[in-house]
Scaffold this motif. Structure first.
Motif, short mmCIF file in Angstrom:
data_model
loop_
_atom_site.label_atom_id
_atom_site.label_comp_id
_atom_site.label_asym_id
_atom_site.label_seq_id
_atom_site.Cartn_x
_atom_site.Cartn_y
_atom_site.Cartn_z
N MET A 176 34.08 14.51 -13.03
CA MET A 176 34.29 15.04 -11.69
C MET A 176 32.96 15.28 -10.98
N GLU A 177 32.00 15.87 -11.68
CA GLU A 177 30.71 16.15 -11.07
C GLU A 177 29.96 14.86 -10.72
N GLN A 178 30.06 13.85 -11.58
CA GLN A 178 29.39 12.58 -11.30
C GLN A 178 30.00 11.91 -10.06
N ALA A 179 31.33 11.96 -9.97
CA ALA A 179 31.98 11.39 -8.79
C ALA A 179 31.57 12.14 -7.53
N LEU A 180 31.48 13.46 -7.62
CA LEU A 180 31.05 14.28 -6.49
C LEU A 180 29.64 13.93 -6.04
N CYS A 181 28.73 13.78 -6.98
CA CYS A 181 27.35 13.43 -6.65
C CYS A 181 27.28 12.09 -5.94
N GLU A 182 28.06 11.12 -6.40
CA GLU A 182 28.08 9.81 -5.76
C GLU A 182 28.63 9.90 -4.34
N TYR A 183 29.65 10.76 -4.16
CA TYR A 183 30.30 10.89 -2.85
C TYR A 183 29.39 11.59 -1.85
#
Length: 326
Positions: A176-183
């Motif tokens: 979830m955190e990795q997806a958030l950083c990418e977004y």
């Protein structure tokens, strides 16, 4: 953006939160007024998402209660820190840090006023994001596939939600955190990376909870082998027809057509069209093939039809899309 920067960003009060603290009553009244009524229930339409985008991450506003409402898209709540207190379909639900709640598009829910440390992330996903290609990737996980097919594509008949008590699972938080950083800080390949992180997140959630009572099947199921049909369409979408698909699964074409429409909301033609356009967008981004070559490669013999279908999905022409993503 790294995890430390993400933490700082999420904990910092944004403009909306400062406004709530300054003018709580006025903002609450305005907040309620912005949500339209559909059949007597406040409903956030799919147009809430940016045109051309099929998912979004939002930090839920702190210091203000969210009135009872539902969405025209699937929502996943993730508690980054603190807790989230909701009422879902009339039942009180409390999520702790690291836990998730997945709700279909017909669930009625409200959220109590979050405090300063209650940081909740909302992952909003349109039906087009949860298309047949994503479903195929999850087809090995019947529990997740069945929930998504029923909850998203048959939302008039279902108002389900799933609670994932995943606070001890570091992988779910990481994805979830990795997806958030990418977004929040996009760069080359961010869209593809976000797609992968979301698929990994869903897979990890179901792997972590597959033995819980919430997911144990009760008695025989009459569910059609929709995941097998999904995989076959995905593998043969360039040339599949309703009759060839019906023959493959020993169905009458009329029955199969009704089955697809009942699950996805539209028939085989639209499903195939979406898969073709998805491949075309990849070829436009990463190859030097001409527009005509791409149209032929994804299964179009009529380039005008390809242009029309592409614009329906992405608003712009294939050439404009290539220039925007070059």
């Amino acid at each position: 953006m790294n995890n430390g920067e993400l933490d700082t960003y999420l904990r910092k009060r944004n403009e909306n939160e400062w406004m709530v603290l300054r003018f709580p009553e006025e903002i609450h009244a305005a907040y309620e007024a912005t949500i339209p009524q559909v059949n007597g229930t406040k409903t956030i339409p799919e147009q809430f998402l940016v045109p051309g985008e099929h998912f979004a991450f939002l930090k839920h506003p702190r210091y203000i209660a969210t009135p009872e409402h539902r969405h025209e898209f699937l929502e996943v709540n993730f508690v980054y820190s603190g807790e989230c207190r909701q009422v879902i379909n009339g039942k009180s639900v409390i999520l702790a840090a690291g836990e998730f709640c997945m709700m279909d598009s017909n669930v009625i829910h409200s959220i109590e006023k979050p405090g300063d440390n209650d940081i909740i992330i909302n992952l909003l996903m349109s039906k087009r994001f949860l298309d047949i290609d994503v479903m195929k990737r999850l087809s090995g996980n019947d529990l997740m596939s069945e929930f998504l097919v029923n909850s998203i594509y048959r939302s008039q008949d279902h108002n389900d939600y799933i609670i994932f008590r995943s606070s001890a699972n570091r992988n779910t938080r990481t994805y979830m955190e990795q997806a958030l950083c990418e977004y929040l800080d996009p760069t080359v390949g961010s869209e593809e990376a976000m797609n992968c992180h979301i698929i990994l997140l869903f897979t990890e959630l179901m792997r972590d909870h597959k033995e819980s009572n919430a997911f144990k099947r009760k008695g025989p199921t009459s569910r059609a082998p929709i995941t097998q049909i999904i995989q076959y369409i995905n593998d043969n979408y360039k040339h599949v027809t309703l009759h060839s698909l019906a023959s493959q699964f020993n169905y009458h074409p009329n029955y199969l057509s009704s089955l697809l429409k009942s699950h996805f909301g539209y028939g085989l033609m639209i499903i195939v069209q979406d898969l073709k356009i998805k491949e075309a967008t990849m070829l436009l981004k990463y190859t030097n093939m001409t527009i005509g070559e791409i149209a032929f490669e994804v299964g179009y013999s009529n380039i005008t039809l390809f242009y029309n279908h592409f614009k329906e999905r992405h608003i712009v022409t294939p050439l404009a899309y290539r220039k925007m993503n070059s």
